[in-house]
Design an enzyme around this catalytic site. Structure first.
Site, PDB file in Angstrom:
ATOM      1  N   VAL A 234      38.006  18.662 -68.229  1.00  0.00           N
ATOM      2  CA  VAL A 234      38.651  17.677 -67.929  1.00  0.00           C
ATOM      3  C   VAL A 234      37.503  16.902 -66.836  1.00  0.00           C
ATOM      4  O   VAL A 234      38.207  16.051 -66.109  1.00  0.00           O
ATOM      5  CB  VAL A 234      40.018  17.851 -67.342  1.00  0.00           C
ATOM      6  CG1 VAL A 234      40.961  18.142 -68.340  1.00  0.00           C
ATOM      7  CG2 VAL A 234      39.935  18.929 -66.207  1.00  0.00           C
ATOM      8  N   ARG A 236      33.699  16.124 -66.872  1.00  0.00           N
ATOM      9  CA  ARG A 236      32.813  15.067 -67.558  1.00  0.00           C
ATOM     10  C   ARG A 236      32.180  15.732 -68.815  1.00  0.00           C
ATOM     11  O   ARG A 236      31.775  16.856 -68.790  1.00  0.00           O
ATOM     12  CB  ARG A 236      31.635  14.346 -66.383  1.00  0.00           C
ATOM     13  CG  ARG A 236      32.147  13.517 -65.730  1.00  0.00           C
ATOM     14  CD  ARG A 236      32.657  12.196 -66.193  1.00  0.00           C
ATOM     15  NE  ARG A 236      33.384  11.305 -65.096  1.00  0.00           N
ATOM     16  CZ  ARG A 236      34.434  11.237 -64.733  1.00  0.00           C
ATOM     17  NH1 ARG A 236      35.398  12.079 -65.269  1.00  0.00           N
ATOM     18  NH2 ARG A 236      34.658  10.237 -64.104  1.00  0.00           N
ATOM     19  N   ASP A 260      39.344  16.548 -72.868  1.00  0.00           N
ATOM     20  CA  ASP A 260      39.869  15.211 -72.762  1.00  0.00           C
ATOM     21  C   ASP A 260      38.597  14.252 -72.324  1.00  0.00           C
ATOM     22  O   ASP A 260      38.866  13.110 -72.126  1.00  0.00           O
ATOM     23  CB  ASP A 260      40.508  15.257 -71.401  1.00  0.00           C
ATOM     24  CG  ASP A 260      41.225  13.943 -71.016  1.00  0.00           C
ATOM     25  OD1 ASP A 260      42.031  13.637 -71.819  1.00  0.00           O
ATOM     26  OD2 ASP A 260      41.099  13.279 -69.872  1.00  0.00           O
ATOM     27  N   GLU A 265      30.956   9.584 -75.515  1.00  0.00           N
ATOM     28  CA  GLU A 265      32.210   9.138 -75.205  1.00  0.00           C
ATOM     29  C   GLU A 265      32.283   7.507 -75.255  1.00  0.00           C
ATOM     30  O   GLU A 265      31.436   6.941 -74.359  1.00  0.00           O
ATOM     31  CB  GLU A 265      32.865   9.635 -74.055  1.00  0.00           C
ATOM     32  CG  GLU A 265      34.212   9.198 -73.434  1.00  0.00           C
ATOM     33  CD  GLU A 265      34.813  10.062 -72.319  1.00  0.00           C
ATOM     34  OE1 GLU A 265      35.428   9.303 -71.492  1.00  0.00           O
ATOM     35  OE2 GLU A 265      34.628  11.100 -71.920  1.00  0.00           O
ATOM     36  N   HIS A 284      40.344  10.930 -73.178  1.00  0.00           N
ATOM     37  CA  HIS A 284      40.057  10.712 -71.740  1.00  0.00           C
ATOM     38  C   HIS A 284      41.394  10.140 -71.018  1.00  0.00           C
ATOM     39  O   HIS A 284      41.443   9.359 -70.054  1.00  0.00           O
ATOM     40  CB  HIS A 284      38.942   9.810 -71.218  1.00  0.00           C
ATOM     41  CG  HIS A 284      38.127  10.131 -69.975  1.00  0.00           C
ATOM     42  ND1 HIS A 284      36.823   9.966 -69.741  1.00  0.00           N
ATOM     43  CD2 HIS A 284      38.910  10.485 -68.724  1.00  0.00           C
ATOM     44  CE1 HIS A 284      36.465  10.080 -68.341  1.00  0.00           C
ATOM     45  NE2 HIS A 284      37.877  10.252 -67.774  1.00  0.00           N
TER      46      HIS A 284
END
Length: 320
Positions: A234, A236, A260, A265, A284
């Site tokens: 959670v 990066r 997450d 991304e 995210h």
């Protein structure tokens, strides 16, 4: 149009939460201040010109050049690397962040990941979808070892919520001499880190992305982890080497993985990480909470009061 507000909120919301709600929270806490929402680029330029406080996810240098009386920029995200900090510093404008407001909800999500993996909820769901009444074996969190990388507000909240599960905890932080809420605290020394990984049942990444943490968990670290260990990120995406993670999953060298955040991304729809049954991916989204604006407004209100009193140290300040 409200002329010459003290506090201006720029039009960009966050996590799908409209900025109007943030304005109302600030007005409630700052009854002696005029708080306005800039709904258009033109309003942003006009309202920021005389405001002493501005708040948003980001601000560009062109808009910032319109601010003549600005004393504080209150960021509404925990990160600040995207902000023009040098410009703020040259202008003598303090910058603060929303650090800490996401800790309760992100910590709850981490515990949810770990429990779902331990109790094999995915397998239960799959059998439910098939209307298949057939038992399966599940694990137990009690007695396991959880290693949390990053003991800031999020990592500490994770440890706090795990305290009732009778687990052993290892914390990893830049300054281990500060100790922390875990049973054991180590630094980023390679030997110490691998020793911790070898004893880890659940690895949680909750640290920011820095030169030290970038690529922290790569092929060597994944190999050191026991094959049953779970990995939750959670922090990066770039903290974990994605290619190495895919190879470990393909080789059955790692347990469940909960992400997450990813690298890249957003994660492309054809990325191999989507294919694995033992990988859970959320977009995210762990930072979302209905309490976002109220928690942030509390911080901003305290900082506005501190400015009025001439206090040089503000909460979550990153630019003096």
């Amino acid at each position: 149009m409200i002329g010459n507000p003290d506090v201006v909120v720029l039009r960009q919301g966050t996590h799908g939460l409209p900025a109007e709600a943030y304005v109302e929270e600030l007005r409630e806490r700052l009854p002696n201040r005029t708080v306005a929402l800039a709904r258009t680029p033109a309003e942003e330029r006009e309202l920021i010109s005389n405001a002493t406080v501005a708040s948003s996810v980001e601000i560009d240098e062109k808009l910032l050049s319109e601010a003549e009386n600005l004393e504080l920029f209150a960021g509404i995200a925990a990160g600040y690397g995207h902000l023009p900090l040098d410009v703020f510093s040259d202008m003598g404008v303090a910058v603060t962040t929303a650090s800490g407001i996401h800790a309760p909800n992100i910590a709850e999500q981490v515990v949810g990941y770990i429990l779902a993996s331990t109790r094999r909820f995915k397998e239960g769901w799959r059998r439910e979808q098939r209307h298949e009444w057939r038992h399966y074996q599940a694990g137990e969190l009690r007695g396991s070892t959880v290693t949390v990388v990053g003991l800031g507000s999020i990592g500490s909240a994770v440890v706090d919520r795990l305290s009732g599960f009778d687990v052993d905890t290892i914390g990893v932080r830049y300054t281990p001499e500060k100790s922390g809420p875990t049973d054991e605290v180590i630094g980023y020394d390679e030997r110490d880190f691998h020793d911790a990984l070898a004893r880890t049942d659940h690895l949680v990444i909750a640290s920011p992305l820095t030169d030290t943490t970038r690529g922290l968990v790569g092929a060597a670290e994944l190999e050191t982890l026991p094959q049953h260990a779970t990995v939750t990120n959670v922090g990066r995406g770039q903290i974990i080497d994605t290619d190495a993670l895919v190879r470990a999953i393909q080789s059955n060298d790692i347990g469940d993985v909960s992400l997450d955040v990813t690298d890249p991304e957003p994660l492309p729809s054809d990325h191999p990480l989507w294919q694995f049954e033992n990988v859970t991916i959320t977009p995210h989204n762990a930072g979302h909470t209905p309490a976002h604006w109220s928690r942030l407004a509390d911080i901003v209100a305290r900082n506005v009061a501190a400015l009025e009193e001439g206090d040089d140290e503000l909460e979550n300040q990153v630019v003096p």
